[in-house]
Write an enzyme that holds these catalytic residues in place. Structure first.
Site, PDB file in Angstrom:
ATOM      1  N   PRO A 272     -77.587 -12.091 -17.789  1.00 36.38           N
ATOM      2  CA  PRO A 272     -76.495 -12.120 -16.806  1.00 36.38           C
ATOM      3  C   PRO A 272     -76.698 -11.038 -15.750  1.00 36.38           C
ATOM      4  O   PRO A 272     -77.569 -10.174 -15.902  1.00 36.38           O
ATOM      5  CB  PRO A 272     -75.266 -11.809 -17.653  1.00 36.38           C
ATOM      6  CG  PRO A 272     -75.784 -11.002 -18.807  1.00 36.38           C
ATOM      7  CD  PRO A 272     -77.205 -11.427 -19.050  1.00 36.38           C
TER       8      PRO A 272
ATOM      9  N   GLU B 236     -75.497 -16.467   5.051  1.00 35.71           N
ATOM     10  CA  GLU B 236     -74.425 -16.759   4.109  1.00 35.71           C
ATOM     11  C   GLU B 236     -73.484 -15.549   4.118  1.00 35.71           C
ATOM     12  O   GLU B 236     -73.882 -14.455   3.709  1.00 35.71           O
ATOM     13  CB  GLU B 236     -75.055 -16.962   2.727  1.00 35.71           C
ATOM     14  CG  GLU B 236     -74.105 -17.473   1.704  1.00 35.71           C
ATOM     15  CD  GLU B 236     -74.808 -17.817   0.376  1.00 35.71           C
ATOM     16  OE1 GLU B 236     -75.860 -17.233   0.069  1.00 35.71           O
ATOM     17  OE2 GLU B 236     -74.276 -18.667  -0.346  1.00 35.71           O
TER      18      GLU B 236
ATOM     19  N   SER C  97     -79.576 -15.711  -5.325  1.00 37.61           N
ATOM     20  CA  SER C  97     -79.972 -15.770  -3.914  1.00 37.61           C
ATOM     21  C   SER C  97     -81.269 -16.563  -3.734  1.00 37.61           C
ATOM     22  O   SER C  97     -82.096 -16.656  -4.645  1.00 37.61           O
ATOM     23  CB  SER C  97     -80.172 -14.350  -3.395  1.00 37.61           C
ATOM     24  OG  SER C  97     -81.210 -13.719  -4.125  1.00 37.61           O
TER      25      SER C  97
ATOM     26  N   GLU D  10     -80.393 -22.791  -8.326  1.00 40.86           N
ATOM     27  CA  GLU D  10     -79.158 -23.044  -7.582  1.00 40.86           C
ATOM     28  C   GLU D  10     -78.981 -21.826  -6.684  1.00 40.86           C
ATOM     29  O   GLU D  10     -78.645 -20.747  -7.156  1.00 40.86           O
ATOM     30  CB  GLU D  10     -78.011 -23.228  -8.580  1.00 40.86           C
ATOM     31  CG  GLU D  10     -76.878 -24.038  -8.022  1.00 40.86           C
ATOM     32  CD  GLU D  10     -75.879 -23.159  -7.339  1.00 40.86           C
ATOM     33  OE1 GLU D  10     -76.033 -22.940  -6.114  1.00 40.86           O
ATOM     34  OE2 GLU D  10     -74.969 -22.676  -8.013  1.00 40.86           O
ATOM     35  N   LEU D  11     -79.277 -22.000  -5.396  1.00 40.13           N
ATOM     36  CA  LEU D  11     -79.448 -20.849  -4.505  1.00 40.13           C
ATOM     37  C   LEU D  11     -78.349 -20.779  -3.437  1.00 40.13           C
ATOM     38  O   LEU D  11     -77.268 -21.300  -3.621  1.00 40.13           O
ATOM     39  CB  LEU D  11     -80.844 -20.913  -3.886  1.00 40.13           C
ATOM     40  CG  LEU D  11     -81.978 -21.104  -4.915  1.00 40.13           C
ATOM     41  CD1 LEU D  11     -83.323 -21.282  -4.231  1.00 40.13           C
ATOM     42  CD2 LEU D  11     -82.027 -19.939  -5.890  1.00 40.13           C
TER      43      LEU D  11
ATOM     44  N   TRP E   8     -73.212 -12.724 -10.471  1.00 37.79           N
ATOM     45  CA  TRP E   8     -71.953 -12.036 -10.751  1.00 37.79           C
ATOM     46  C   TRP E   8     -70.734 -12.789 -10.216  1.00 37.79           C
ATOM     47  O   TRP E   8     -69.609 -12.454 -10.568  1.00 37.79           O
ATOM     48  CB  TRP E   8     -71.980 -10.631 -10.119  1.00 37.79           C
ATOM     49  CG  TRP E   8     -72.392 -10.670  -8.674  1.00 37.79           C
ATOM     50  CD1 TRP E   8     -73.657 -10.465  -8.179  1.00 37.79           C
ATOM     51  CD2 TRP E   8     -71.567 -11.005  -7.542  1.00 37.79           C
ATOM     52  NE1 TRP E   8     -73.672 -10.659  -6.818  1.00 37.79           N
ATOM     53  CE2 TRP E   8     -72.398 -10.986  -6.398  1.00 37.79           C
ATOM     54  CE3 TRP E   8     -70.219 -11.314  -7.382  1.00 37.79           C
ATOM     55  CZ2 TRP E   8     -71.921 -11.269  -5.118  1.00 37.79           C
ATOM     56  CZ3 TRP E   8     -69.750 -11.596  -6.106  1.00 37.79           C
ATOM     57  CH2 TRP E   8     -70.594 -11.573  -5.001  1.00 37.79           C
ATOM     58  N   ASN E   9     -70.925 -13.769  -9.332  1.00 39.61           N
ATOM     59  CA  ASN E   9     -69.728 -14.351  -8.688  1.00 39.61           C
ATOM     60  C   ASN E   9     -68.945 -15.287  -9.609  1.00 39.61           C
ATOM     61  O   ASN E   9     -67.745 -15.453  -9.460  1.00 39.61           O
ATOM     62  CB  ASN E   9     -70.050 -15.005  -7.342  1.00 39.61           C
ATOM     63  CG  ASN E   9     -71.027 -16.129  -7.442  1.00 39.61           C
ATOM     64  OD1 ASN E   9     -71.711 -16.294  -8.452  1.00 39.61           O
ATOM     65  ND2 ASN E   9     -71.126 -16.933  -6.396  1.00 39.61           N
TER      66      ASN E   9
ATOM     67  N   CYS F 156     -71.195 -19.846  -3.448  1.00 39.78           N
ATOM     68  CA  CYS F 156     -72.285 -20.435  -2.666  1.00 39.78           C
ATOM     69  C   CYS F 156     -71.859 -21.734  -2.005  1.00 39.78           C
ATOM     70  O   CYS F 156     -72.574 -22.270  -1.169  1.00 39.78           O
ATOM     71  CB  CYS F 156     -73.514 -20.637  -3.544  1.00 39.78           C
ATOM     72  SG  CYS F 156     -73.102 -21.428  -5.081  1.00 39.78           S
TER      73      CYS F 156
ATOM     74  N   GLU G 156     -76.837 -29.420 -11.842  1.00 35.74           N
ATOM     75  CA  GLU G 156     -76.100 -28.935 -13.014  1.00 35.74           C
ATOM     76  C   GLU G 156     -74.816 -29.737 -13.151  1.00 35.74           C
ATOM     77  O   GLU G 156     -74.195 -30.101 -12.160  1.00 35.74           O
ATOM     78  CB  GLU G 156     -75.789 -27.442 -12.863  1.00 35.74           C
ATOM     79  CG  GLU G 156     -77.051 -26.599 -12.909  1.00 35.74           C
ATOM     80  CD  GLU G 156     -76.804 -25.106 -12.994  1.00 35.74           C
ATOM     81  OE1 GLU G 156     -77.484 -24.443 -13.789  1.00 35.74           O
ATOM     82  OE2 GLU G 156     -75.932 -24.604 -12.267  1.00 35.74           O
TER      83      GLU G 156
HETATM   84  P1  ADP Z   1     -76.790 -11.942  -5.426  1.00 33.83           P
HETATM   85  O1  ADP Z   1     -77.244 -11.743  -4.034  1.00 33.83           O
HETATM   86  O2  ADP Z   1     -75.773 -13.003  -5.608  1.00 33.83           O
HETATM   87  O3  ADP Z   1     -76.518 -10.682  -6.190  1.00 33.83           O
HETATM   88  P2  ADP Z   1     -79.314 -12.107  -6.737  1.00 33.83           P
HETATM   89  O4  ADP Z   1     -80.272 -13.218  -6.543  1.00 33.83           O
HETATM   90  O5  ADP Z   1     -79.712 -10.756  -6.270  1.00 33.83           O
HETATM   91  O6  ADP Z   1     -77.994 -12.644  -6.106  1.00 33.83           O
HETATM   92  O7  ADP Z   1     -78.901 -11.982  -8.256  1.00 33.83           O
HETATM   93  C1  ADP Z   1     -78.712 -13.079  -9.116  1.00 33.83           C
HETATM   94  C2  ADP Z   1     -79.296 -12.748 -10.458  1.00 33.83           C
HETATM   95  O8  ADP Z   1     -80.699 -12.519 -10.288  1.00 33.83           O
HETATM   96  C3  ADP Z   1     -78.757 -11.491 -11.111  1.00 33.83           C
HETATM   97  O9  ADP Z   1     -78.683 -11.690 -12.502  1.00 33.83           O
HETATM   98  C4  ADP Z   1     -79.805 -10.450 -10.785  1.00 33.83           C
HETATM   99  O10 ADP Z   1     -79.857  -9.398 -11.723  1.00 33.83           O
HETATM  100  C5  ADP Z   1     -81.057 -11.286 -10.875  1.00 33.83           C
HETATM  101  N1  ADP Z   1     -82.230 -10.755 -10.154  1.00 33.83           N
HETATM  102  C6  ADP Z   1     -82.267 -10.029  -9.030  1.00 33.83           C
HETATM  103  N2  ADP Z   1     -83.552  -9.768  -8.691  1.00 33.83           N
HETATM  104  C7  ADP Z   1     -84.346 -10.342  -9.630  1.00 33.83           C
HETATM  105  C8  ADP Z   1     -85.762 -10.443  -9.839  1.00 33.83           C
HETATM  106  N3  ADP Z   1     -86.636  -9.893  -9.009  1.00 33.83           N
HETATM  107  N4  ADP Z   1     -86.188 -11.133 -10.921  1.00 33.83           N
HETATM  108  C9  ADP Z   1     -85.313 -11.700 -11.771  1.00 33.83           C
HETATM  109  N5  ADP Z   1     -83.984 -11.651 -11.624  1.00 33.83           N
HETATM  110  C10 ADP Z   1     -83.496 -10.987 -10.567  1.00 33.83           C
END
Ligand code: ADP
Length: 486
Positions: free
Chosen positions: A182, A388, A236, A257-258, A157-158, A291, A465
């Site tokens: 997304p 973070e 994440s 990309e974490l 979402w960022n 990030c 990327e």
């Molecule tokens: P943030 O902490 O930045 O919200 P997330 O890793 O939770 O990061 O989210 C990034 C993306 O991963 C979002 O599109 C979210 O919906 C998706 N997401 C979260 N959990 C899962 C999962 N278990 N499997 C697949 N996608 C996921």
């Protein structure tokens, strides 16, 4: 209801196989403006069944799209780029409404996002192979590169726009097709991009968007379905690890990309004003929710007081509030959970003895805008050293020697962005080489550009990327051995 110049960009359906679709069960996600809690719009809450259907469509489309001459793929990409630039204001308005970042930053993101589309349109015809001297008199060796196939893309979402184009543009240029999921918090930017892709003329099934509130189910489908050959994820580290594990069974190609924990180092010989400017840009963009944001600022003893007082002054210039109001620099955090986490980090620092020089609280009750916060004399046992922060909080550590600061900077499982300011060129080389990070900003706080390989090492990810390296992630190498060449 959003007022747009081009209302066609305001979507509440998903784009699958070139058709706008509701969820089979009719369920919807509410998209909320994080500044004022207003309903911005709705998007379908789809399930794994619909995702599987989108994968089938992408697979069918791949069989054609990969055979398009690269110059033809480039033409459609260029058209998509132009449409994004023509609709810049509307795309930015959608982005600010669902994400909260200042409108000027949102426009910057749209330009940045579109720049990947332009760049990779140009790279499409440059996917060169190789000819290698053979290993026998009658032997010749050639190497070609081919699109990997259907790509599953999961984005955060960022950067609701640019994290999509950064994956989609190289994938499409290479000849791949995609299913994109997304973030459930910011689906409208993705759907607007799909509308423009439709207008640009991508064949049905080349680009598909699935929105959902059930990310884990869609994640399982994208990682488990054998028709998907590559997963590209930004988000994440926790979720990245889950997706990497899930991808193991089918040995998918994976890019991740974490998270990051960027050090921002200021040596005594640095231009302190420039360092303050760089720290402001790196730390407070998107309210600290990137990030590559400076997470831990390290300043050498001799210039510590000067740097802190100049940074404190610069922070007082920031304007907080509604991203749609001109001049706003800091918008809201994305959701209440994010605010709780930032508050926990600051409270932890406070109780462990750090000094909160400014900020340290929400700007107004019941809102998600957090005051830009300057923390002096933090220590390594505080959460802010390991975690973070993802908020507008700048802890400034004092250090003495180069060895000490390198060791502090590298003392993290993350390895995405790092920054330092100094003038001694021998030290610049030493430090740049010693930092265990995928990216190093030297005398700059802004490092993201289409032209350079963005990515991390350690637990910050896999793959790159952007740049000429970005397209390689979507290509397989095939080697042909020619015998009997007498
Ligand atoms: P943030 O902490 O930045 O919200 P997330 O890793 O939770 O990061 O989210 C990034 C993306 O991963 C979002 O599109 C979210 O919906 C998706 N997401 C979260 N959990 C899962 C999962 N278990 N499997 C697949 N996608 C996921």
């Amino acid at each position: 209801m959003l007022e747009l110049k081009n209302p066609a960009l305001y979507k509440n359906q998903c784009y699958i196989n070139g058709i706008w679709e509701n969820a089979n069960n009719g369920a919807l996600i509410n998209v909320i403006n994080p500044y004022n809690n207003a309903l911005v719009g709705q998007a379908p809450d789809m399930t794994a069944d619909e995702c599987s259907k989108a994968i089938d469509a992408a697979h069918q489309a791949f069989l054609e799209w990969r055979n398009f001459p690269a110059t033809d793929r480039a033409k459609v990409l260029k058209k998509w780029y132009k449409l994004q630039m023509q609709n810049l204001d509307d795309l930015a308005k959608i982005l600010t409404s669902e994400q909260g970042k200042p409108f000027a930053e949102a426009k910057g993101e749209i330009r940045y996002g579109a720049s990947f589309v332009e760049w990779f349109a140009e790279e499409a015809p440059r996917v060169y192979g190789d000819v290698i001297p053979g290993h026998g008199r009658d032997k010749r060796i050639t190497v070609i590169k081919q699109a990997v196939g259907v790509v599953g893309a999961i984005t955060p979402w960022n950067f609701p726009n640019a994290m999509i184009t950064r994956k989609v543009a190289p994938a499409l240029a290479a000849g791949c097709t995609l299913v994109i999921k997304p973030s459930e918090l910011t689906p409208l930017s993705a759907l607007a991009l799909a509308e423009l892709a439709d207008q640009a003329g991508f064949p049905p099934g080349v680009l598909n968007i699935i929105t959902t509130n059930d990310a884990p189910s869609i994640g399982k489908e994208l990682t488990g379905n054998p028709k998907v050959k590559k997963l590209s994820f930004t988000g994440s580290t926790k979720v990245g690890k889950i997706l990497l594990r899930q991808s193991a069974d089918s040995i998918k190609k994976v890019s991740l990309e974490l998270g990051g924990n960027a050090p921002f180092i200021v040596f005594e010989d640095a231009d302190i004003d420039a360092a303050v400017e760089g720290a402001m840009a790196s730390k407070f963009r998107n309210a600290g929710q990137t990030c590559v944001c400076a997470n831990r600022v390290f300043v050498q003893e001799g210039v510590y007081e000067e740097f802190v007082s100049k940074l404190a002054k610069a922070i007082t210039q920031l304007k907080l509030g509604d991203g749609m109001i001109q001049g706003t620099n800091i918008g809201p955090l994305i959701e209440p959970k994010a605010l709780d986490f930032v508050e926990k980090i600051v409270e932890d620092a406070r109780t462990k003895g750090a000094q909160i020089l400014s900020g340290g609280k929400v700007a107004a009750p019941h809102q998600l805008v957090y005051e830009p916060t300057l923390i002096s004399h933090p220590s390594t046992d505080m959460m802010l050293f390991r975690e973070e922060i993802f908020g507008p909080v700048a802890p400034v550590f004092k250090f003495n020697t180069e060895e000490e600061v390198i060791s502090l900077a590298n003392d993290t499982q993350y390895g995405l962005a790092s920054y330092f300011y100094g003038r001694d060129y021998a030290r610049i080389w030493r430090v740049a080489e010693a930092l265990e990070y995928g990216m190093v900003g030297i005398n700059t706080g802004m490092i993201s550009t289409t032209l350079a390989p963005f990515g991390g090492i350690k637990e910050s990810g896999l793959g790159r990327e952007g740049s000429k390296y970005g397209i390689e992630e979507f290509l397989n190498i095939k080697y042909m051995c020619w015998g009997g060449v007498e």
